[in-house]
Structures are given as structure tokens and as C-alpha cells.
Design an enzyme around this catalytic site. Structure first.
Site, PDB file in Angstrom:
ATOM      1  N   GLU A 186      20.957   6.767  85.062  1.00  0.00           N
ATOM      2  CA  GLU A 186      21.849   7.537  84.193  1.00  0.00           C
ATOM      3  C   GLU A 186      22.374   8.782  84.894  1.00  0.00           C
ATOM      4  O   GLU A 186      22.454   9.864  84.307  1.00  0.00           O
ATOM      5  CB  GLU A 186      21.131   7.913  82.893  1.00  0.00           C
ATOM      6  CG  GLU A 186      20.776   6.709  82.036  1.00  0.00           C
ATOM      7  CD  GLU A 186      20.207   7.099  80.685  1.00  0.00           C
ATOM      8  OE1 GLU A 186      20.521   6.426  79.696  1.00  0.00           O
ATOM      9  OE2 GLU A 186      19.442   8.078  80.614  1.00  0.00           O
ATOM     10  N   GLU A 261      19.867  -0.418  78.705  1.00  0.00           N
ATOM     11  CA  GLU A 261      18.818   0.065  77.804  1.00  0.00           C
ATOM     12  C   GLU A 261      19.327  -0.087  76.378  1.00  0.00           C
ATOM     13  O   GLU A 261      20.316   0.540  75.998  1.00  0.00           O
ATOM     14  CB  GLU A 261      18.466   1.540  78.066  1.00  0.00           C
ATOM     15  CG  GLU A 261      17.826   1.806  79.410  1.00  0.00           C
ATOM     16  CD  GLU A 261      17.470   3.280  79.594  1.00  0.00           C
ATOM     17  OE1 GLU A 261      17.672   4.063  78.644  1.00  0.00           O
ATOM     18  OE2 GLU A 261      17.009   3.652  80.695  1.00  0.00           O
TER      19      GLU A 261
END
Length: 789
Positions: A186, A261
Site C-alpha cells: 500500500e 485485501e
């Protein structure tokens, strides 16, 4: 073999750095590639049904059981983080054995019919201490973490090379289960440097990885640091699959679409309600993805426990619980949940040709333990190690201490009453005068001032600081623990502040090896409110899993037979601690508790079920208090005013000219749906160049309304960097207040701002509370509000 303590890495003599890992001998080699439309396993289309599981959060003896649970739920792949600090806690010494033996975890996954996706960092997040980065990095003043700064990139590159040495043989191309490897984690939520992402990518290639490499980000951050030579996947929660995949396709022009995710619920933090997620919308999302042949990874399939002191902290500083149950389909103790059944039902309708699902394995045995008393105690101030003399107190890293507790001692001369203050205390500081409690400093509310009484003689001043886990997200991961100087004493009568000098510093890193050196004595009633270790024993006929009831204790750490279970805190929501059966033994078992507050009763018991959602805010030793008074912007001109879009995407607003102030007021005037609610997922501020500024000194000074009962809608959620949490104005009890809704931020110091960034709550556009019209003010004064004392 019994697992080693999860508190610290093993000694160098137990490391296997010189070993040469072997490829799986009996497994045939496979191919895994990314086609124009599908993932291709041995040339055939393959949909990845993946779920996240962290081997450090599961006792090694239970790895096989948890993997069997994942397979029985319907997963064909598991996703595995590597936490750099778990494998290199001491710089240059790598640990891949015992609980850290990820190669064995991969072999077990393969034996259970599961493929593996590897996420080696170097940064991970995962509500883990410093997001997986090693603590010794913060010894460097000014280091730029997650960048091409050589002080970061060189050790990170060495670690990834070591990862390649250990796990290269586990690649699918060499007969192992490893399909893909993630580059960083991320990163788009942190920075924009594509060259840095390229350097991490190259480090993995140089480490010998030849399977597909990919990057994951939330939908609004894919563009930041984007590289065409990395496959892109997108992270999201319930209700946003279609929109998120549409955004992903703008960047990933060809190939399959994949979620990196998918959140079935969320993690817990101390003092906030246990988070859960309903099964129905999760099942609907997974069914949607499988019908469209989109791959995904459920975060978490099984959360487990952040044993030891590994739990991190949300930003700006909200400590995470040791329980990482996550309301995942497989519970913290490895049990089947209703969510497990709902997901298995969905997967059973979308199996590959010839695929069947195995039955879940039997649950591990559970035992109860009758209440028993801890009858011995060892006060912290009476069990200090040899001190280090220092003119000015520094944070624990400069004494080569990684974490735990650190005590600072000096003499305070005779004189009038006054105020003791520090620049910062990370994270909680108990102040004592000649051994008597004088007050507590609390990082959560930035309370770093304590009133001290007059003294007729020189008095010993002790400041005992407990460090929680380092912040695991954003720039705030640079998180030095202990006292931040200067330490000042300001007399209440005429006189200026005096900096206190000449300190003795006592590091207490809370390593399990320390416990044997403690000087325990029989406990004497009444129990004193002071930091102390406690010791007791209980007997078992047959070991089994249990849940240690810590409701009569204050705040601290527990060890069982030398294994650190983690942290407890009476404010909740967690009121029990998962105690794995393999760490217990038939006969006598020893428990040691460090309690910084002192117990109501020094008793423990083992329950057959966990208590994950029992808040007791009345027990908080330093309850956060909002400012009081009447909000007033009379005479002030907004730095910005306008309208925001309803879509859950980042929106950047530039001020017409830079604005300066310490206090920022965000005023919401109405909502897109016309209802009286307001929500904000994230609020950042930017400098004159448009760069996002750190929130490390921020706090919520005041908010007109926030929801506590129906959901954890605290205003602090808008500062945590997590797009799946949000501030929500009150609605759960009584009639909701209407617009305008206002939040006032204390930035900690005067800052010149060039604009702000706003993110509305996640989910589809029908979610209530999406703000339409707004005004933003900056001021040197807190808008007529009086900060809480």
C-alpha cells in the site's frame, strides 16, 4: 519442539543463517503466469480464492490446524506477510527458525493443497509493531523510511536478498507453492516515488524471485508510485467491489482483476468497541467476484493473536489490542464461525472442475482453570537494573533498548509547588515523588503536564514510561519511545521554567529472560497502586486452550511458562487473553503479570470462551476529554469553502492562498442525501506544495457530535489513515443533532497550510453522512473553546 518465546528473536546460536534451504523434493514443478484475461496455472485459467494468515500470530504447533481450516473454508491459496522486524530484530542477525520458520509454514500449506502468495515488505502494516520495520532504523536522525535513503534502502535490500535465499526454493517454478510476490505494501497511501518501488522490485529480482511481482493499494492510491512493470491489485471492503475494480481497470489495462485485501471486519484498538462484520454482505461480495472470475484475498481469513509485544498502534496514536481476532471467519482460537459457514457455502458453488472441499478439522480441546491467586510481587522501582547516567533524558533507542519499560530518575530540589512538563512521553508515563504516585502522562490526549506539590527537602523524582507498540501506518511509524526532552519544572509562583538535568536511566525491555532475576516477595494487603510484577502458579491435569480472565487487573503484560501472551488493559474491549494449550503443561504452570496500575484483586482464571467486547471507560486512568465552550468563528474568514463530491474517493482542495494557524475547524453544512448525519473517513492537510503533512502532533480538540454506542464512530477515526473507518455524528441514542456539524483539530503547533484532502466514508453512494457543503477555518486560537485540563 516447544516454540520459543514470541517476545524476542532467538539468540544467534539458534539461528540458521548458514543453512541452505532445499526445494521441495517430491513436488512437480508448475508454471504460473498472467494471461490476457486470466491467471494461468500450468496454462489453464485459475481463479485465486485466497485468505490472509500470519504465521507469527499462530503458535507453530497449530499451523497445520489453521491451514486445514483455511482449506476447509474453500480457499485454494493463503497470503503470508513477512514482518521484517520478526526476522531481523537485531541488525544483521536473521532468524528463520522455530516460530519464524516461514519455509516450513509454506511446506505445510502445500501439503494441505494450498498455494501461497508472499508479501515480504519491507513494510507490511498489519497492526504490527512499526508496520514490520525494525526499531533500530529510528536511531538515525532524519532517516526517510520507505524511500531510497541509503540508511533505509540498503538494509531493506539485504533483508529481501535474505528472503530470496530462504524462500526462492518455495516458488512454483521450483516445485513449491509460491505463486506471486508483492512489492512493498500500500505504498500509494504513503508516497509517490516510483523509483523507490522500482528499487524494491529490483531487490526481489536480485534475490532470485521469478514469479509474477505485484503491488496492492486502495483504489484511491493506485496512481501514487505506479509502475507498469508491476501487476496491480486493489484493496477494499464490503459494498465497493464493482467500483474498485472499475478504478483498477483504468490502470491494469489487461489481465485478470484481483482484490489484494478484502475486509470481512476490522481490527480492535484499546478503548473502542470490538469490530464485527455481517456475513450476508461479505457472502454477496465474494459471490460477485467469483461470478466475474475476479481473484481476491480475504484479510483476515484467520487473525490469531499478536503475542508478545508485537501489537502496533493506529495513528496518530491509538494502540491495537493483542487479540487480532478481526471477527475473521476462523476465530482467534481457530474455531468455526457463522461467517466461515457462509463463505464455504459461496465457495462450494464456484469450485474448479473436479475440486471438492475437505471437512474442517476437529476443534482443539478447551479447558477451564479455577480462580487462583498470585501471591508474590516485585515492585518495578525495587527491581531496576544498573542505570545509565545521562545529562538529559533520551528515548530508549539511544540506550539500545527496543521496547518495554524505561525508568528515569533525578533529584527535584526543595521549593514551591509547580508543573512538571515534558515535550512528549511515548507512550504512558507514571510520575513518582519519593516513591509516591504524583500523576500520569498520556500520549493519547497529549497530556504531558503534571502539577507537583511543594517540597521541604530534595525529593527523588521517578518517571516510569511504558511503551506500547510503535505506530504501524503513515509517516508516524518513526516512533521513538520513552521521554522526549526537555523535562521542565515551572514553579507556580513567580519564576521561570527550569530544565531538569543529571538523570539515571534504567532500561527494562521486558525480555522473558528478565523474569528470573526479579526479587519476588510475599504480597501484603492492601494492594498498592504502583507498577509491579506478580507471580503465581496453577495446576492442570490435561492442557488445552483457555482464555485468561484479566478483568480484575489494570494494564500490563502477561507471561505463561515464559511465553508472552501479550498486553491487557481493563478499559477493554478485550477482557481475556488467548492462552494456547501447547504453551501449558500437565502439573504446575507459572504465570507472571506486570501491572502498571495494580490489580483490584491479584486473581486469574481460565475461561472456556473469550470476552472480546466489554468496554469499561470508567476505569481509564486518563480519560480523554473534549474541550468545552461555545464554538465561535466570528470575525474569521474561511480558508476554504465549497462543495465535496459524494464518491468515496480522495478529493484534494487547494486554498486560494496559504493559511496559518494551530487550530483547524472543519465545518460541514449539509449532506448529499439531505439527512442530518455527517461522516468523514479521512482528513489530511497539505503544505504549499501539496504534500501531505504528518499527524503525529495532532489531536481532536472538540467535536459537536460523535457516535459511540451503535458503532465506534469516534472523531479520531478521521486521523487514523484507514479508509474503512470513519467519524460519524451521533445517531444511536436519542434524536440526532442536525447540521452544521463541526470538528476542531489541534495541530500541535502553528503550521502554514496550502490545502486539505478529504475522503468520504467507504461503501456505495447510498451510505448516509456524505458531506456536501463545507467550510474550513484556521486560527491561532481554538475558536472560543477551552481545552480540557
Amino acid at each position: 519442539m516447544k516454540p520459543p518465546s514470541l517476545l524476542i528473536p532467538l539468540l544467534a546460536s539458534m539461528l540458521i543463517a548458514s543453512s541452505i534451504p532445499a526445494a521441495p523434493a517430491a513436488e512437480a514443478k508448475h508454471s504460473f503466469t498472467i494471461g490476457e484475461q486470466d491467471f494461468l496455472l500450468d496454462g489453464k485459467p485459475f481463479v485465486i480464492r485466497c485468505g490472509e494468515i500470519h504465521f507469527p500470530r499462530v503458535p507453530r504447533e497449530y499451523w497445520k490446524h489453521r491451514l486445514q481450516m483455511c482449506r476447509a473454508m474453500g480457499l485454494n491459496t493463503v497470503c503470508v506477510y513477512l514482518f521484517w522486524n520478526f526476522h531481523e530484530w537485531e541488525q544483521g542477525k536473521y532468524n528463520w527458525s522455530g516460530q519464524a520458520d516461514v519455509a516450513e509454514f509454506c511446506r505445510l500449506a502445500q501439503a494441505e493443497g494450498l498455494w501461497v502468495i508472499l508479501r515480504p515488505g519491507p513494510y507490511s502494516c498489519a497492526e504490527w509493531e512499526m508496520g514490520g520495520l525494525p526499531w533500530w532504523l529510528v536511531k538515525h536522525d532524519g532517516i526517510a523510511l520507505r524511500s531510497t535513503d541509503p540508511r533505509f534502502l540498503e538494509p531493506a535490500t539485504r533483508f529481501l536478498k535474505e528472503v530470496g535465499r530462504m524462500l526462492g526454493p518455495q516458488q512454483v517454478t521450483r516445485g513449491g507453492p509460491l505463486l506471486m510476490v508483492q512489492v512493498e505494501n500500500e505504498y500509494g497511501s504513503f508516497g509517490k516515488d516510483a523509483a523507490y518501488m522500482g528499487a524494491i522490485r529490483q531487490a526481489l529480482l536480485d534475490g532470485g524471485f521469478n514469479v509474477p511481482l505485484f503491488a496492492c493499494n486502495p483504489a484511491g492510491a493506485i496512481a501514487n508510485g505506479h509502475r507498469d512493470d508491476l501487476f496491480q491489485v486493489v484493496n477494499f471492503g464490503t459494498g465497493t467491489a464493482k467500483k474498485s475494480f472499475e478504478t483498477l481497470r483504468r490502470f491494469q489495462k489487461t489481465g485478470p482483476l484481483m482484490n489484494g485485501e478484502y475486509y470481512p471486519a476490522w481490527f480492535d484498538t484499546w478503548g473502542r468497541a470490538h469490530r464485527t462484520g455481517a456475513s450476508a454482505p461479505i457472502a454477496a461480495d465474494l459471490d460477485y467476484m467469483l461470478k466475474h472470475r475476479h481473484s481476491f484475498s480475504i484479510y483476515m481469513a484467520h487473525g490469531g493473536t499478536s503475542f508478545g509485544l508485537w501489537a502496533g498502534a493506529d495513528r496518530p496514536f491509538v494502540p491495537d489490542t493483542s487479540s487480532y481476532d478481526y471477527d475473521a471467519p476462523v476465530s482467534e482460537a481457530g474455531w468455526i464461525t457463522p461467517k466461515f459457514g457462509a463463505i464455504r457455502d459461496v465457495f462450494s458453488r464456484h469450485l474448479q472442475a473436479g475440486e471438492t472441499l475437505p471437512a474442517p478439522p476437529p476443534a482443539n480441546p478447551v479447558v477451564t482453570i479455577p480462580s487462583f491467586t498470585l501471591s508474590e510481587t516485585a515492585p518495578v522501582l525495587g527491581n531496576l537494573p544498573a542505570p545509565v547516567a545521562d545529562t538529559t533524558p533520551r528515548t530508549m533507542e539511544f540506550y539500545d533498548q527496543s521496547r518495554g519499560v524505561i525508568a528515569y530518575r533525578t533529584q527535584l530540589p526543595a521549593g514551591p509547588a509547580g508543573t512538571l512538563s515534558v515535550k512528549a512521553a511515548h507512550d504512558f508515563a507514571w510520575v513518582f515523588l519519593d516513591g509516591r504516585p504524583a500523576g500520569v502522562m498520556d500520549r493519547r490526549s497529549k497530556r504531558y503536564r503534571i502539577t507537583l506539590p511543594a517540597r521541604t527537602a530534595a525529593t527523588r523524582l521517578d518517571i516510569v514510561v511504558e511503551a506500547m507498540g510503535r505506530v504501524n501506518f503513515g509517516t508516524e511509524v518513526f516512533d521513538r519511545k520513552g521521554l522526549h526532552a526537555p523535562v521542565l519544572f515551572t514553579p507556580s509562583v513567580a519564576g521561570s521554567a527550569v530544565e531538569l538535568k543529571n538523570w539515571l536511566v534504567y532500561p527494562l525491555p521486558l525480555e522473558s529472560t528478565q523474569l528470573s532475576s526479579l526479587k519476588f516477595e510475599p504480597a501484603i494487603a492492601p494492594v498498592l497502586a504502583r507498577p509491579a510484577f506478580w507471580r503465581g502458579t496453577f495446576r492442570l491435569t490435561v492442557p488445552g486452550d483457555t482464555f485468561l480472565d484479566v478483568r480484575s487487573w489494570g494494564k500490563g503484560v502477561v507471561w505463561i511458562n515464559g511465553h508472552c501472551l501479550g498486553r491487557f488493559w481493563n478499559i477493554g474491549p478485550t477482557q481475556t487473553m488467548y492462552m494456547p494449550g501447547p504453551w501449558l503443561r500437565a502439573g504446575s504452570n507459572e504465570v507472571v503479570v506486570l501491572d502498571m496500575l495494580g490489580p483490584q484483586r491479584p486473581e486469574l482464571a481460565g475461561l472456556d470462551k473469550p470476552i472480546l467486547d466489554e468496554l469499561r471507560p470508567e476505569l481509564d486512568f486518563a480519560r480523554s476529554a473534549r474541550a468545552h465552550g461555545r464554538f465561535n468563528t466570528t470575525g474569521l474568514t474561511p480558508a476554504s469553502a465549497g462543495q465535496l463530491r459524494p464518491e468515496p474517493e480522495w478529493q484534494a482542495v487547494r486554498f486560494t492562498q496559504p493559511a496559518t494557524g494551530r487550530y483547524l475547524a472543519f465545518e460541514a453544512l449539509d449532506a448529499h442525501d439531505g439527512k442530518p448525519f455527517a461522516t468523514v473517513a479521512e482528513l489530511d492537510v497539505t503544505d504549499s506544495r501539496g504534500e501531505v503533512l504528518s499527524k503525529s502532533t495532532w489531536k481532536i480538540l472538540w467535536v459537536d457530535s460523535e457516535e459511540f454506542t451503535a458503532e465506534p464512530g469516534h472523531a479520531e477515526n478521521m486521523l487514523d489513515g484507514q479508509p474503512n473507518t470513519h467519524w460519524h455524528s451521533a445517531y444511536g441514542s436519542g434524536a440526532p443533532s442536525g447540521y452544521p456539524h463541526r470538528v476542531v483539530l489541534d495541530l500541535g503547533e502553528t503550521q502554514t497550510l496550502g490545502g486539505f484532502r478529504y475522503l468520504s466514508r467507504s461503501g456505495d453512494n447510498n451510505r448516509p453522512g456524505r458531506i456536501k457543503s463545507y467550510q474550513v477555518y484556521l486560527s491561532e486560537r481554538p475558536f472560543g473553546l477551552a481545552p480540557a485540563p
